[in-house]
Every structure is written in structure tokens, then in C-alpha cells.
Write an enzyme that holds these catalytic residues in place. Structure first.
Site, PDB file in Angstrom:
ATOM      1  N   HIS A 222       0.830  -1.216   0.000  1.00  0.00           N
ATOM      2  CA  HIS A 222       0.000   0.000   0.000  1.00  0.00           C
ATOM      3  C   HIS A 222       0.862   1.263   0.000  1.00  0.00           C
ATOM      4  O   HIS A 222       0.440   2.302   0.498  1.00  0.00           O
ATOM      5  CB  HIS A 222      -0.939   0.038   1.211  1.00  0.00           C
ATOM      6  CG  HIS A 222      -1.647  -1.248   1.453  1.00  0.00           C
ATOM      7  ND1 HIS A 222      -2.861  -1.553   0.883  1.00  0.00           N
ATOM      8  CD2 HIS A 222      -1.294  -2.348   2.172  1.00  0.00           C
ATOM      9  CE1 HIS A 222      -3.229  -2.766   1.268  1.00  0.00           C
ATOM     10  NE2 HIS A 222      -2.287  -3.280   2.045  1.00  0.00           N
TER      11      HIS A 222
ATOM     12  N   SER B 151      14.958  21.389 -16.187  1.00  0.00           N
ATOM     13  CA  SER B 151      13.765  22.156 -16.519  1.00  0.00           C
ATOM     14  C   SER B 151      14.204  23.490 -17.070  1.00  0.00           C
ATOM     15  O   SER B 151      15.202  24.062 -16.618  1.00  0.00           O
ATOM     16  CB  SER B 151      12.931  22.347 -15.261  1.00  0.00           C
ATOM     17  OG  SER B 151      12.124  23.496 -15.391  1.00  0.00           O
TER      18      SER B 151
ATOM     19  N   LYS C 158      15.716  21.504 -10.894  1.00  0.00           N
ATOM     20  CA  LYS C 158      15.138  20.221 -11.281  1.00  0.00           C
ATOM     21  C   LYS C 158      16.092  19.279 -12.011  1.00  0.00           C
ATOM     22  O   LYS C 158      16.921  19.691 -12.802  1.00  0.00           O
ATOM     23  CB  LYS C 158      13.927  20.461 -12.202  1.00  0.00           C
ATOM     24  CG  LYS C 158      12.777  21.169 -11.527  1.00  0.00           C
ATOM     25  CD  LYS C 158      11.926  20.227 -10.711  1.00  0.00           C
ATOM     26  CE  LYS C 158      11.196  19.295 -11.583  1.00  0.00           C
ATOM     27  NZ  LYS C 158       9.797  19.460 -11.659  1.00  0.00           N
TER      28      LYS C 158
ATOM     29  N   ASN D  69      14.974  15.841 -13.864  1.00  0.00           N
ATOM     30  CA  ASN D  69      13.784  15.015 -14.096  1.00  0.00           C
ATOM     31  C   ASN D  69      14.122  13.622 -14.636  1.00  0.00           C
ATOM     32  O   ASN D  69      14.960  13.502 -15.539  1.00  0.00           O
ATOM     33  CB  ASN D  69      12.848  15.717 -15.075  1.00  0.00           C
ATOM     34  CG  ASN D  69      12.346  17.032 -14.521  1.00  0.00           C
ATOM     35  OD1 ASN D  69      12.159  17.174 -13.319  1.00  0.00           O
ATOM     36  ND2 ASN D  69      12.161  18.002 -15.403  1.00  0.00           N
TER      37      ASN D  69
ATOM     38  N   GLU E 194      10.056   7.968 -17.055  1.00  0.00           N
ATOM     39  CA  GLU E 194       8.738   8.564 -17.311  1.00  0.00           C
ATOM     40  C   GLU E 194       8.271   8.235 -18.729  1.00  0.00           C
ATOM     41  O   GLU E 194       7.108   7.908 -18.962  1.00  0.00           O
ATOM     42  CB  GLU E 194       8.790  10.075 -17.132  1.00  0.00           C
ATOM     43  CG  GLU E 194       8.813  10.511 -15.683  1.00  0.00           C
ATOM     44  CD  GLU E 194       8.907  12.023 -15.556  1.00  0.00           C
ATOM     45  OE1 GLU E 194       7.947  12.628 -15.095  1.00  0.00           O
ATOM     46  OE2 GLU E 194       9.949  12.591 -15.926  1.00  0.00           O
TER      47      GLU E 194
ATOM     48  N   GLN F  25      -4.491  -4.961 -43.760  1.00  0.00           N
ATOM     49  CA  GLN F  25      -3.366  -4.071 -44.046  1.00  0.00           C
ATOM     50  C   GLN F  25      -3.070  -3.174 -42.835  1.00  0.00           C
ATOM     51  O   GLN F  25      -1.956  -2.695 -42.662  1.00  0.00           O
ATOM     52  CB  GLN F  25      -3.692  -3.222 -45.273  1.00  0.00           C
ATOM     53  CG  GLN F  25      -2.562  -2.331 -45.722  1.00  0.00           C
ATOM     54  CD  GLN F  25      -2.774  -1.811 -47.127  1.00  0.00           C
ATOM     55  OE1 GLN F  25      -2.654  -2.558 -48.084  1.00  0.00           O
ATOM     56  NE2 GLN F  25      -3.111  -0.550 -47.258  1.00  0.00           N
TER      57      GLN F  25
END
Ligand code: ARG
Length: 467
Positions: free
Chosen positions: A166, A287, A293, A295, A300, A332
Site C-alpha cells: 500500500h 527544466s 530540477k 527530471n 517517465e 493491411q
């Protein structure tokens, strides 16, 4: 002069005989598949060569004609590879483009190549040959990724991080064990591809348009030349079946599903909030507005591309739904979802195989995070069971100790013996061995569990099985 002879020069040279009007200009483009099916060219040529050899062996071509065809096809392949081949939309698809060029190059013998076959069994053969070859490449990439996982797992056997259920810290696990979970998934993924290859490896050629052909062809020989294990035993099914492609797309979707789960974890783990791992700059981007940042674009994108592959599976299932036997032009539409899936899958596996060896575990952060979540609570319950308590009662006792710990902002291992004894008299000094993360990890010491010694032997076994 009849209408039909008047217009025959404007209609398609391969099938224009019965037409009196040329094809509408946009319909030509609308119906053409050459834009995307030209990547089948090497397989189309491979299939045509085998067909020509068989035709000669059964007496439908002379040796000279067969040799001309083979040479012509080789030249065409060279032209395609060197980008000098002129693809024509008027010629609709890869098959007619190649056949037309062959006739241009070698004359009459070129016109005989299509004896005893149809584009319907030709294209069904081509995509099987294509997919079979791609499968082999994909299996190699999976193997490379699995090897990378084994190496990382080996390096991190004793690294402890919280295992989650969880998305709540649950129990301490070895980071190596965690990596080996993905290894297991990929093993099944590879098995699924190998399994789907078996059914794919059946030759439709000889089914002709739908009913077979009147010529005395030798299908076994063509199959042997093309390395097919079997021959499609029903011509109607042979030209129209695409379930092998659906199986492939379904196996591919499963691979992407696994990669998307892995991606999700890498994205979470590399966030400042978790900070469990470091991905190298070479696999991240910045960024344009927020200078701080970094990333995790690669995972992703892989997570995002999963949607494309699921979409391709849905496309193919829907293309095939309700199609009456045998070939329909709908078929096709099978190509783009297939090609796109192969390309997407190859790229995602490749980028993961390259990225996994660069993953850096922030071991201390993982360890400290594990200390925060009362992840050894089950161990305390098991300890009490060993001291004679029933598990349910032990669960209750530990629940109360956790609640006490939360109130006093202390991990279970940080409580004193006196504090612990309040919850159950049976608790003794030896409790601190099992309350440590290392103790908890090492105690799960059976086949498939997370103790470092089990993980080590799992890795050893896996390496042996990975060919
Ligand atoms: N381009 C066609 C395809 O991809 C080849 C088969 C065409 N057959 C036909 N009867 N029009 O399916």
C-alpha cells in the site's frame, strides 16, 4: 478500341486488366501501404527467393529464370539498402514495388515469380518472417537487461530498504531482492515471447489468395528454405490469421507493464522525498524554468510508452474482430501497430539495459527510512509467538507497542527492555537482535525470501539459467 484497352495504361499494371477507369488519385494514396510496409522488403525478398527456388525445383521455372530472379532480387535489396530504390505509391505496397522493379530489371522471368502465390499469403509470410527476426533481437535485449539486474542485485544484496505494501513501509527487504523481482518478471516475459514464436513459426505461403493453388507446389520445401517449423494447414486460416501478432502484442504489453512498474519506482525513488537512488545526469533532463530540477525522463517516457503498446494491442484485436474469412483489406492495418510495438519495445528495453547499471543506491537513506516505519513489528510478533503467545494475541501486543512508540517518537528497537516488558513479560534482552533491520532481514531465510544468503543463491541460480 474498347474502353478497357484505352485506359489500361492508366490503371495498375499488376491488376488493372479488368478495370476501365484509373484509380482515384486520393484512393491510391488512401489504399497504399508502401509508406510503412517497405520495411518488410528484406523479408519479402527472402520469401520470394525461397518461392522461386521451389518453383524451379517443381518445374515451373527454368534454372535460368530462377537465377535471373535471384540475382534481380539481390540487386533490388542492394538498391533498397543504399536508398536508391524508387518507391512508387501507384504500385501500392512493398510486394508490387519489388515485383515491378524485378520485371523492369530481368524482363519476362520477373513476371513468372508470382506463379502459385498471392499477395495475401505473401504478406502473411512476410510479417511472420519479420516478427520472428525481431523476436530474436528482443530476446537479446531482455537478456541484457536481466544481466544488468543481476549485477546490480549482486552489488546490493545486503542493502536494506523498506519493502512496501500500500506504499506504506512494511518490512525490511534487500535491495538486491527487490531488483531480482524484476528479473523474475522478465524471465516470464522472455518465456512468453519464446512461446509465441512457436506459433508464429508456421508458414502460410502456398495458401495463395485463400484456397491454395492449382500448381504442383512443394510447400514443405519452401518452409524448409525459410526455416519455418510448420506449415499453416488451412489456406483460409493461413492468409487471414493474425492471432500470432495479437499474442506478440499481448506479450509486449505485459513487458511494458513490468517496465512501467519499474519506472514508477525509479521515479519515486529518485524524488527528493524518497531520495533512495541517484540516476545519472545522462539519463535525466533539466527544466527550462526551474533550475533545481533533475527530471527522470527516461523512466517517465517508458511509463508513458506503455500506453502506446496497450493501444496497439487494442487496435489489433479490434482490426481482427468480426472479420469474415479470409483476407480482407482491413488486415493491411495490422502493420503499423506491430512495427510501432517492435520499435517501442526495443527502445525501452535498450534504454533500461543501459540505465540499470548506472543506478546508485543511497544506502544510508534507504536504511534510515526503513528504521522509521516500524518495519520490524512483524518480527516482534513472531518473537512473541516463539515465546508461546498465539499470533493474534502477539499482533495485539505489538500493535500497542507501536502505538506507544509513535507517541514517544521512538522506533521499536529504541524502546528500553523495561518499556517493552510493560507490553509482555516474556520479552527479554534477545529481542534486540530481532528488532534490528539486519536481524529482521536475515531471519527470512528460506527459498524465495529476502535474507542476503537466499538472495545470493537466487542470483547464482539465475545466472546459471540465463544463457
Ligand atoms: N498491402 C496488402 C496488405 O498489407 C497486401 C495484400 C493485398 N491483398 C489484396 N488482395 N489486396 O495486406
Amino acid at each position: 478500341m474498347t474502353n478497357s484497352t484505352q485506359n489500361s495504361s492508366q490503371t495498375n499494371q499488376s491488376w488493372g486488366g479488368r478495370f476501365s477507369e484509373p484509380t482515384d488519385e486520393f484512393v491510391k494514396i488512401f489504399g497504399a501501404s508502401v509508406f510503412f510496409d517497405k520495411i518488410l522488403a528484406p523479408y519479402d525478398i527472402q520469401g520470394s527467393k525461397a518461392h522461386a527456388i521451389m518453383l524451379q525445383e517443381v518445374g515451373l521455372l527454368t534454372k535460368v529464370e530462377k537465377d535471373q530472379i535471384i540475382e534481380g532480387l539481390d540487386q533490388i535489396l542492394a538498391e533498397i539498402k543504399s536508398n536508391t530504390f524508387e518507391w512508387s505509391v501507384t504500385l501500392e505496397d512493398v510486394h508490387m514495388n519489388i515485383e515491378s522493379r524485378l520485371t523492369q530489371l530481368i524482363g519476362n522471368a520477373g513476371k513468372k515469380l508470382h506463379t502459385g502465390r498471392s499477395r495475401n499469403d505473401q504478406v502473411a509470410t512476410d510479417i511472420r518472417l519479420y516478427l520472428r527476426a525481431q523476436l530474436d533481437d528482443l530476446l537479446t535485449e531482455i537478456n541484457r537487461l536481466q544481466t544488468a539486474l543481476l549485477d546490480l542485485a549482486e552489488q546490493e544484496v545486503s542493502t536494506i530498504l523498506p519493502g512496501f505494501t500500500h506504499l506504506q513501509a512494511a518490512q525490511p527487504v534487500s535491495f538486491g531482492h527487490h531488483m531480482m523481482a524484476y528479473f523474475e518478471m522478465l524471465t516470464r516475459d522472455a518465456e512468453r515471447l519464446v512461446d509465441c514464436r512457436k506459433r508464429m513459426n508456421s508458414m502460410p505461403l502456398g495458401s495463395a489468395a485463400l484456397a491454395g493453388t492449382t500448381y504442383p507446389i512443394n510447400r514443405k520445401r519452401t518452409a524448409e528454405l525459410l526455416g519455418f517449423e510448420r506449415i499453416c494447414l488451412n489456406s483460409l486460416d493461413g492468409v487471414s490469421d493474425r492471432d500470432f501478432a495479437i499474442e506478440f502484442l499481448s506479450a509486449s504489453s505485459m513487458i511494458m507493464m513490468h517496465l512501467s512498474r519499474f519506472s514508477e519506482e525509479l521515479i519515486l525513488w529518485s524524488s527528493a522525498q524518497f531520495n533512495f537512488i541517484e540516476l545519472p545526469d545522462s539519463f535525466c533532463t533539466g527544466s527550462s524554468i526551474m533550475p533545481q530540477k533533475k527530471n527522470p525522463d527516461v523512466p517517465e517516457l517508458v511509463r508513458g510508452k506503455t500506453g502506446r503498446v496497450y493501444g496497439n494491442l487494442t487496435s489489433m484485436l479490434t482490426i481482427m474482430k468480426s472479420q469474415p474469412l479470409a483476407y480482407n483489406k482491413d488486415n493491411q492495418e495490422d502493420k503499423e501497430p506491430l512495427f510501432d510495438t517492435v520499435d517501442t519495445l526495443k527502445a525501452c528495453l535498450r534504454v533500461f539495459a543501459d540505465m540499470v547499471p548506472t543506478i546508485q543506491a543511497n544506502r544510508d537513506i534507504m536504511y534510515n527510512s526503513c528504521k522509521k516505519g516500524y518495519t520490524t513489528a512483524t518480527d516482534l510478533a513472531d518473537y512473541l509467538v516463539n515465546k508461546g503467545l498465539a499470533f493474534r494475541d502477539a499482533h495485539e501486543v505489538v500493535g500497542k507497542s507501536v502505538s506507544y512508540g509513535i507517541e514517544h517518537q521512538k522506533d521499536l528497537s529504541e524502546l528500553t527492555l523495561e518499556e517493552l516488558k510493560v507490553f509482555d513479560e516474556r520479552i527479554d534482552n534477545d529481542v534486540f537482535d530481532i528488532l534490528s533491520l539486519e536481524g529482521s532481514l536475515c531471519a527470512r531465510d528460506h527459498l524465495g525470501a529476502t535474507s542476503p544468503s537466499q538472495v545470493k543463491s537466487a542470483i547464482k541460480e539465475a545466472r546459471k539459467n540465463l544463457s
